[in-house]
Design an enzyme around this catalytic site. Structure first.
Site, PDB file in Angstrom:
ATOM      1  N   TYR A   1      -1.519   0.132  10.949  1.00  0.00           N
ATOM      2  CA  TYR A   1      -1.254  -0.050   9.494  1.00  0.00           C
ATOM      3  C   TYR A   1      -0.194   0.263   8.702  1.00  0.00           C
ATOM      4  CZ  TYR A   1      -3.368  -1.055   4.785  1.00  0.00           C
ATOM      5  OH  TYR A   1      -3.590  -1.479   3.422  1.00  0.00           O
TER       6      TYR A   1
ATOM      7  N   SER B   1       0.964  -1.208  -0.152  1.00  0.00           N
ATOM      8  CA  SER B   1       0.006  -0.062   0.009  1.00  0.00           C
ATOM      9  C   SER B   1       0.972   1.170  -0.103  1.00  0.00           C
ATOM     10  CB  SER B   1      -0.837  -0.133   1.440  1.00  0.00           C
ATOM     11  OG  SER B   1      -1.411   1.425   1.479  1.00  0.00           O
TER      12      SER B   1
HETATM   13  P1  NAP Z   1     -11.056  -6.481   1.066  1.00  0.00           P
HETATM   14  O1  NAP Z   1     -12.172  -6.415   0.106  1.00  0.00           O
HETATM   15  O2  NAP Z   1     -11.269  -6.398   2.387  1.00  0.00           O
HETATM   16  O3  NAP Z   1     -10.600  -8.201   0.931  1.00  0.00           O
HETATM   17  C1  NAP Z   1      -9.257  -8.490   1.736  1.00  0.00           C
HETATM   18  C2  NAP Z   1      -9.267 -10.176   1.538  1.00  0.00           C
HETATM   19  O4  NAP Z   1      -8.469 -10.581   2.415  1.00  0.00           O
HETATM   20  C3  NAP Z   1     -10.582 -10.885   1.677  1.00  0.00           C
HETATM   21  O5  NAP Z   1     -10.581 -11.602   0.402  1.00  0.00           O
HETATM   22  C4  NAP Z   1     -10.353 -11.606   2.723  1.00  0.00           C
HETATM   23  O6  NAP Z   1     -11.079 -12.985   2.841  1.00  0.00           O
HETATM   24  C5  NAP Z   1      -8.789 -11.908   2.813  1.00  0.00           C
HETATM   25  N1  NAP Z   1      -8.492 -12.248   4.225  1.00  0.00           N
HETATM   26  C6  NAP Z   1      -8.433 -11.365   5.380  1.00  0.00           C
HETATM   27  N2  NAP Z   1      -7.856 -12.069   6.374  1.00  0.00           N
HETATM   28  C7  NAP Z   1      -7.598 -13.394   5.857  1.00  0.00           C
HETATM   29  C8  NAP Z   1      -6.728 -14.345   6.418  1.00  0.00           C
HETATM   30  N3  NAP Z   1      -6.527 -14.224   7.674  1.00  0.00           N
HETATM   31  N4  NAP Z   1      -6.809 -15.389   5.843  1.00  0.00           N
HETATM   32  C9  NAP Z   1      -6.779 -15.327   4.461  1.00  0.00           C
HETATM   33  N5  NAP Z   1      -7.379 -14.279   3.894  1.00  0.00           N
HETATM   34  C10 NAP Z   1      -7.683 -13.115   4.664  1.00  0.00           C
HETATM   35  O7  NAP Z   1     -10.012  -5.550   0.892  1.00  0.00           O
HETATM   36  P2  NAP Z   1      -8.847  -5.251  -0.403  1.00  0.00           P
HETATM   37  O8  NAP Z   1      -9.011  -4.047  -0.571  1.00  0.00           O
HETATM   38  O9  NAP Z   1      -9.207  -6.136  -1.615  1.00  0.00           O
HETATM   39  O10 NAP Z   1      -7.352  -5.768   0.173  1.00  0.00           O
HETATM   40  C11 NAP Z   1      -6.438  -6.452  -0.407  1.00  0.00           C
HETATM   41  C12 NAP Z   1      -5.171  -5.922  -0.182  1.00  0.00           C
HETATM   42  O11 NAP Z   1      -4.913  -4.764  -0.741  1.00  0.00           O
HETATM   43  C13 NAP Z   1      -4.854  -5.816   1.318  1.00  0.00           C
HETATM   44  O12 NAP Z   1      -3.736  -6.495   1.710  1.00  0.00           O
HETATM   45  C14 NAP Z   1      -4.823  -4.333   1.475  1.00  0.00           C
HETATM   46  O13 NAP Z   1      -4.051  -4.069   2.767  1.00  0.00           O
HETATM   47  C15 NAP Z   1      -4.262  -3.724   0.505  1.00  0.00           C
HETATM   48  N6  NAP Z   1      -4.667  -2.544  -0.294  1.00  0.00           N
HETATM   49  C16 NAP Z   1      -6.026  -2.064  -0.148  1.00  0.00           C
HETATM   50  C17 NAP Z   1      -6.366  -0.645  -0.443  1.00  0.00           C
HETATM   51  C18 NAP Z   1      -7.633  -0.221  -0.358  1.00  0.00           C
HETATM   52  O14 NAP Z   1      -7.804   1.305  -0.508  1.00  0.00           O
HETATM   53  N7  NAP Z   1      -8.634  -1.169  -0.610  1.00  0.00           N
HETATM   54  C19 NAP Z   1      -5.271   0.111  -0.791  1.00  0.00           C
HETATM   55  C20 NAP Z   1      -3.917  -0.239  -0.510  1.00  0.00           C
HETATM   56  C21 NAP Z   1      -3.630  -1.667  -0.348  1.00  0.00           C
HETATM   57  P3  NAP Z   1     -11.778 -13.931   3.955  1.00  0.00           P
HETATM   58  O15 NAP Z   1     -12.246 -12.781   4.791  1.00  0.00           O
HETATM   59  O16 NAP Z   1     -12.770 -14.489   3.081  1.00  0.00           O
HETATM   60  O17 NAP Z   1     -10.705 -14.591   4.687  1.00  0.00           O
END
Ligand code: NAP
Length: 244
Positions: free
Chosen positions: A144, A131
Site C-alpha cells: 500500500y 494517504s
Molecule cells: P472505501 O469505502 O473502500 O471506498 C473505495 C471506493 O473505491 C469505492 O467507491 C469503490 O467502489 C471504489 N473502487 C475500488 N476499486 C475501483 C475500481 N477498480 N474502479 C472504480 N472504483 C473503484 O474506501 P475509502 O476510505 O472511501 O477510500 C477512498 C480513497 O481514500 C482510497 O484511495 C484510499 O486509499 C484513500 N484513503 C483512505 C483512508 C482511510 O482510512 N479510509 C485513509 C487515507 C486514504 P466500487 O467497489 O463500487 O468500484
C-alpha cells in the site's frame, strides 16, 4: 456563471460518496464513477448527478466513461484502497497488483484521459486522494505504501508539467478515516477492521469531503498543493493515542 462539472471516482462509498455530496452542495454538477452502478445511481439520484459505471483498472471502461463526460472542471481521483498487511517476506503479488492497478494506474488513466477537458475548461482542477501512507512506511504496509508513494509522485509531477496551464493540482493526504477501507483491506473481516479504529475518534468520510470541497471552491489563482488531515489522536501510521 454556468454550472461546473466535477468527476469523482470511487463515488459508490466512503470518501468518494461523501465528496460527491459535498461538491453537489457546493454547486457542481457531479459525475459519479465506480463499479457498483446500483449504489452510484442511488447517490446520484439524491444529488441530480450522473452515475456512470467505471472500473479504473480497465482501459476500455475508462475510455467509455470519459467519452460520456462532455466537460470537466474538477477530477477527484479517489478510487483506491489497500489489500492485506503482509510483511515483504510474505508479500502477496495479487494484492500488490490490485493496489498498483487501482491506486496508481487508475489515477494515471483517469488523469491522462480527462486532462484535455480539464485544460479546455479554462479552470481545471485535479484532486488526488493519496494517504499518509504515501509519505511514510510501516511494517506490513509495503504494498500500500509503495502504491500510494507512486500515486503521490505521479500527482506531484503533473504540477511541474502543467505549470502555466489553467489547471490546479491538490493532493489530499488523510490519516485514519472510518469507511469500508479496512474491511476491504482485511477481506471482509469486520472485527479486524474495527480494531483499526479502536479507542480513538477517527475522521469521517464527510470530514475529508469538506476539505476537498474547500480546495475546489478557492478562487482560480489559489492552488492548495497538499493538505494533510488526521484524527487529533493520530500522530502517524503507527502511533496513536488510544483509550482502553
Ligand atoms: P472505501 O469505502 O473502500 O471506498 C473505495 C471506493 O473505491 C469505492 O467507491 C469503490 O467502489 C471504489 N473502487 C475500488 N476499486 C475501483 C475500481 N477498480 N474502479 C472504480 N472504483 C473503484 O474506501 P475509502 O476510505 O472511501 O477510500 C477512498 C480513497 O481514500 C482510497 O484511495 C484510499 O486509499 C484513500 N484513503 C483512505 C483512508 C482511510 O482510512 N479510509 C485513509 C487515507 C486514504 P466500487 O467497489 O463500487 O468500484
Amino acid at each position: 456563471m454556468s454550472e461546473r462539472t466535477a468527476v469523482i471516482t470511487g463515488a459508490s462509498a466512503g470518501i468518494g460518496e461523501a465528496t460527491a455530496r459535498a461538491l453537489a452542495e457546493a454547486g457542481f454538477h457531479v459525475v459519479l464513477g465506480a463499479r457498483r452502478l446500483d449504489r452510484l445511481e442511488k447517490v446520484a439520484a439524491d444529488l441530480a448527478g450522473t452515475a456512470l459505471q467505471l472500473d479504473v483498472t480497465d482501459p476500455g471502461s475508462v475510455a467509455d466513461f470519459v467519452q460520456r463526460v462532455q466537460e470537466c472542471h474538477v477530477l477527484v481521483n479517489n478510487a483506491g484502497g489497500a489489500r492485506g498487511l503482509e510483511r515483504v517476506v510474505d508479500a502477496d503479488e495479487d494484492n500488490w497488483r490490485w493496489m498498483w492497478e487501482t491506486n496508481v494506474l487508475g489515477t494515471l488513466r483517469m488523469t491522462k484521459a480527462l486532462l484535455p477537458k480539464l485544460i479546455a475548461s479554462g479552470d481545471g482542477h485535479v484532486i488526488t486522494v493519496t494517504s499518509i501512507a504515501g509519505h511514510e512506511v510501516y511494517p506490513g504496509g509495503s504494498g500500500y505504501t509503495a502504491a500510494k508513494h507512486a500515486q503521490a509522485a505521479l500527482h506531484e509531477t503533473l504540477r511541474a508539467e502543467h505549470l502555466g496551464d489553467p489547471v490546479r493540482l491538490t493532493e489530499i493526504i488523510p490519516g485514519l478515516v472510518e469507511t469500508d477501507f479496512s474491511a476491504n483491506r482485511f477481506d471482509g473481516d469486520t472485527d479486524r477492521a474495527a480494531g483499526v479504529y479502536r479507542g480513538l475518534t477517527p475522521l469521517t468520510a464527510q470530514d475529508v469531503a469538506e476539505v476537498i470541497a474547500f480546495a475546489a471552491t478557492r478562487p482560480s489563482h489559489v492552488n492548495l498543493d497538499s493538505i494533510v488531515l488526521k484524527p487529533r489522536a493520530q500522530l502517524d501510521g503507527t502511533r496513536a493515542h488510544r483509550s482502553e
